[in-house]
Motif scaffolding. Sequence first.
Motif, PDB file in Angstrom:
ATOM      1  N   THR A   1       0.823  -1.210   0.000  1.00 53.60           N
ATOM      2  CA  THR A   1       0.000   0.000   0.000  1.00 53.60           C
ATOM      3  C   THR A   1       0.860   1.264   0.000  1.00 53.60           C
ATOM      4  O   THR A   1       0.613   2.210  -0.745  1.00 53.60           O
ATOM      5  CB  THR A   1      -0.936   0.011   1.224  1.00 53.60           C
ATOM      6  N   PHE A   2       1.911   1.245   0.814  1.00 51.98           N
ATOM      7  CA  PHE A   2       2.757   2.426   0.990  1.00 51.98           C
ATOM      8  C   PHE A   2       3.495   2.801  -0.286  1.00 51.98           C
ATOM      9  O   PHE A   2       3.488   3.968  -0.704  1.00 51.98           O
ATOM     10  CB  PHE A   2       3.756   2.169   2.123  1.00 51.98           C
ATOM     11  N   ILE A   3       4.153   1.818  -0.925  1.00 52.56           N
ATOM     12  CA  ILE A   3       5.035   2.147  -2.053  1.00 52.56           C
ATOM     13  C   ILE A   3       4.275   2.553  -3.307  1.00 52.56           C
ATOM     14  O   ILE A   3       4.863   3.140  -4.225  1.00 52.56           O
ATOM     15  CB  ILE A   3       5.999   0.982  -2.377  1.00 52.56           C
ATOM     16  N   GLN A   4       2.991   2.262  -3.372  1.00 44.82           N
ATOM     17  CA  GLN A   4       2.215   2.736  -4.512  1.00 44.82           C
ATOM     18  C   GLN A   4       2.025   4.252  -4.454  1.00 44.82           C
ATOM     19  O   GLN A   4       1.862   4.905  -5.480  1.00 44.82           O
ATOM     20  CB  GLN A   4       0.861   2.031  -4.568  1.00 44.82           C
TER      21      GLN A   4
ATOM     22  N   LEU B   1       7.042  -6.163 -12.040  1.00 46.81           N
ATOM     23  CA  LEU B   1       6.058  -6.119 -13.125  1.00 46.81           C
ATOM     24  C   LEU B   1       5.598  -4.703 -13.419  1.00 46.81           C
ATOM     25  O   LEU B   1       5.241  -4.377 -14.563  1.00 46.81           O
ATOM     26  CB  LEU B   1       4.852  -6.993 -12.782  1.00 46.81           C
ATOM     27  N   ASN B   2       5.616  -3.852 -12.418  1.00 45.06           N
ATOM     28  CA  ASN B   2       5.149  -2.476 -12.593  1.00 45.06           C
ATOM     29  C   ASN B   2       6.293  -1.487 -12.831  1.00 45.06           C
ATOM     30  O   ASN B   2       6.066  -0.272 -12.846  1.00 45.06           O
ATOM     31  CB  ASN B   2       4.327  -2.043 -11.382  1.00 45.06           C
ATOM     32  N   ASN B   3       7.492  -2.033 -13.052  1.00 44.23           N
ATOM     33  CA  ASN B   3       8.662  -1.200 -13.364  1.00 44.23           C
ATOM     34  C   ASN B   3       8.834  -0.053 -12.366  1.00 44.23           C
ATOM     35  O   ASN B   3       9.135   1.083 -12.746  1.00 44.23           O
ATOM     36  CB  ASN B   3       8.563  -0.639 -14.788  1.00 44.23           C
ATOM     37  N   MET B   4       8.613  -0.354 -11.106  1.00 43.76           N
ATOM     38  CA  MET B   4       8.760   0.672 -10.069  1.00 43.76           C
ATOM     39  C   MET B   4      10.240   0.920  -9.797  1.00 43.76           C
ATOM     40  O   MET B   4      11.075   0.025  -9.931  1.00 43.76           O
ATOM     41  CB  MET B   4       8.053   0.230  -8.786  1.00 43.76           C
ATOM     42  N   HIS B   5      10.560   2.136  -9.427  1.00 44.42           N
ATOM     43  CA  HIS B   5      11.949   2.494  -9.168  1.00 44.42           C
ATOM     44  C   HIS B   5      12.319   2.157  -7.720  1.00 44.42           C
ATOM     45  O   HIS B   5      12.762   3.004  -6.942  1.00 44.42           O
ATOM     46  CB  HIS B   5      12.170   3.976  -9.463  1.00 44.42           C
ATOM     47  N   THR B   6      12.102   0.907  -7.374  1.00 47.76           N
ATOM     48  CA  THR B   6      12.448   0.398  -6.047  1.00 47.76           C
ATOM     49  C   THR B   6      13.265  -0.875  -6.218  1.00 47.76           C
ATOM     50  O   THR B   6      12.831  -1.800  -6.905  1.00 47.76           O
ATOM     51  CB  THR B   6      11.184   0.103  -5.219  1.00 47.76           C
TER      52      THR B   6
ATOM     53  N   ALA C   1      14.601 -15.303  -7.478  1.00 47.59           N
ATOM     54  CA  ALA C   1      14.804 -13.924  -7.054  1.00 47.59           C
ATOM     55  C   ALA C   1      15.640 -13.168  -8.071  1.00 47.59           C
ATOM     56  O   ALA C   1      15.378 -11.995  -8.374  1.00 47.59           O
ATOM     57  CB  ALA C   1      15.481 -13.890  -5.685  1.00 47.59           C
ATOM     58  N   PHE C   2      16.636 -13.820  -8.621  1.00 43.61           N
ATOM     59  CA  PHE C   2      17.494 -13.162  -9.602  1.00 43.61           C
ATOM     60  C   PHE C   2      16.714 -12.788 -10.854  1.00 43.61           C
ATOM     61  O   PHE C   2      16.999 -11.789 -11.508  1.00 43.61           O
ATOM     62  CB  PHE C   2      18.677 -14.071  -9.960  1.00 43.61           C
ATOM     63  N   GLU C   3      15.699 -13.596 -11.197  1.00 42.43           N
ATOM     64  CA  GLU C   3      14.861 -13.276 -12.350  1.00 42.43           C
ATOM     65  C   GLU C   3      14.097 -11.966 -12.135  1.00 42.43           C
ATOM     66  O   GLU C   3      13.677 -11.324 -13.106  1.00 42.43           O
ATOM     67  CB  GLU C   3      13.879 -14.419 -12.609  1.00 42.43           C
ATOM     68  N   LEU C   4      13.917 -11.579 -10.873  1.00 42.17           N
ATOM     69  CA  LEU C   4      13.227 -10.332 -10.557  1.00 42.17           C
ATOM     70  C   LEU C   4      14.201  -9.168 -10.419  1.00 42.17           C
ATOM     71  O   LEU C   4      13.811  -8.063 -10.034  1.00 42.17           O
ATOM     72  CB  LEU C   4      12.446 -10.488  -9.247  1.00 42.17           C
ATOM     73  N   ASN C   5      15.475  -9.414 -10.745  1.00 43.36           N
ATOM     74  CA  ASN C   5      16.514  -8.380 -10.675  1.00 43.36           C
ATOM     75  C   ASN C   5      16.704  -7.816  -9.270  1.00 43.36           C
ATOM     76  O   ASN C   5      16.947  -6.624  -9.103  1.00 43.36           O
ATOM     77  CB  ASN C   5      16.207  -7.235 -11.659  1.00 43.36           C
ATOM     78  N   VAL C   6      16.553  -8.664  -8.249  1.00 46.84           N
ATOM     79  CA  VAL C   6      16.825  -8.184  -6.899  1.00 46.84           C
ATOM     80  C   VAL C   6      18.316  -7.874  -6.776  1.00 46.84           C
ATOM     81  O   VAL C   6      19.161  -8.464  -7.449  1.00 46.84           O
ATOM     82  CB  VAL C   6      16.403  -9.214  -5.824  1.00 46.84           C
ATOM     83  N   HIS C   7      18.622  -6.934  -5.900  1.00 45.90           N
ATOM     84  CA  HIS C   7      20.016  -6.513  -5.754  1.00 45.90           C
ATOM     85  C   HIS C   7      20.859  -7.538  -5.013  1.00 45.90           C
ATOM     86  O   HIS C   7      22.015  -7.775  -5.346  1.00 45.90           O
ATOM     87  CB  HIS C   7      20.058  -5.174  -5.012  1.00 45.90           C
ATOM     88  N   ASP C   8      20.256  -8.180  -4.001  1.00 42.72           N
ATOM     89  CA  ASP C   8      21.046  -9.117  -3.198  1.00 42.72           C
ATOM     90  C   ASP C   8      20.115 -10.118  -2.516  1.00 42.72           C
ATOM     91  O   ASP C   8      18.911  -9.885  -2.375  1.00 42.72           O
ATOM     92  CB  ASP C   8      21.857  -8.367  -2.138  1.00 42.72           C
ATOM     93  N   TYR C   9      20.712 -11.225  -2.101  1.00 42.94           N
ATOM     94  CA  TYR C   9      19.983 -12.313  -1.441  1.00 42.94           C
ATOM     95  C   TYR C   9      20.816 -12.718  -0.239  1.00 42.94           C
ATOM     96  O   TYR C   9      21.839 -13.397  -0.373  1.00 42.94           O
ATOM     97  CB  TYR C   9      19.824 -13.474  -2.424  1.00 42.94           C
ATOM     98  N   ILE C  10      20.410 -12.265   0.939  1.00 43.04           N
ATOM     99  CA  ILE C  10      21.189 -12.468   2.152  1.00 43.04           C
ATOM    100  C   ILE C  10      20.495 -13.493   3.045  1.00 43.04           C
ATOM    101  O   ILE C  10      19.308 -13.365   3.348  1.00 43.04           O
ATOM    102  CB  ILE C  10      21.351 -11.145   2.915  1.00 43.04           C
TER     103      ILE C  10
END
Length: 233
Positions: free
Chosen positions: A41-44, A71-76, A91-100
């Motif tokens: 809700t917040f990030i929208q 999917l929504n090409n958000m700048h987050t 997760a990598f398919e979603l272009n996440v920055h890191d997986y800790i």
Amino acid sequence: MLTVGIVDDNQLDLDKLELIVAQIPTIELLLKANSAEEVYTFIQEKPVDLLITDIEMPGMSGYQLADFIHLNNMHTTVIFVTAKSGYAVHAFELNVHDYILKPYNQERLVQSIERFTTKKAAGKITGRLFIRSGGDLVVIPKAEIIFLERTGRTTTIHTSNETFETYQSLGELEGDIRESMFIRSHRSFIINLQYVKRFAAYSKKSFVVIFEGTSEKALVTKEKLKYLQENYF
């Protein structure tokens, strides 16, 4: 200032995240939540630069949240902090920055955030590429270049507006594109990471690169993809 949101249904883990990010002077913590629904809700209304999230939570999962962002090409940009290792490939398919993986130490997360900050600053591509094409000297803004492809004796430059052909080799052009977002992904391709949407399986030794802004595709070797995972995503 980097805006950050954190989410974890485990209060102790959430407090640990808050304690770590609060010590980084370049960060503004805008959101602390126990559920992905609250973040959704917040990030929208107000997207953050970086979202640090658990994956398995009651209701909406962190993975579903990251999928919505993608999917929504958000700048987050997303960093997963989780006790589960089984989501890493997806997760990598979603272009996440890191997986800790939990448990983790403070230094591990701080280094990841610093790497994202450096990448974000370096991602501002400026300058122009000069090529010889059909007897003309063509000037192409580097920020518009999606990828370069070597086929036979010519190199095709795919941009967000049109394509250009030149007899200049990738080696010659690579020397003129000294920007951190341009990577020699394959002997026949140089790609701009800012336009990459995902990497799709192609063969045992390579993946197909799918871009925003064009239906044309490039290739990345398995070794180079591993390098990108470790240093860019």
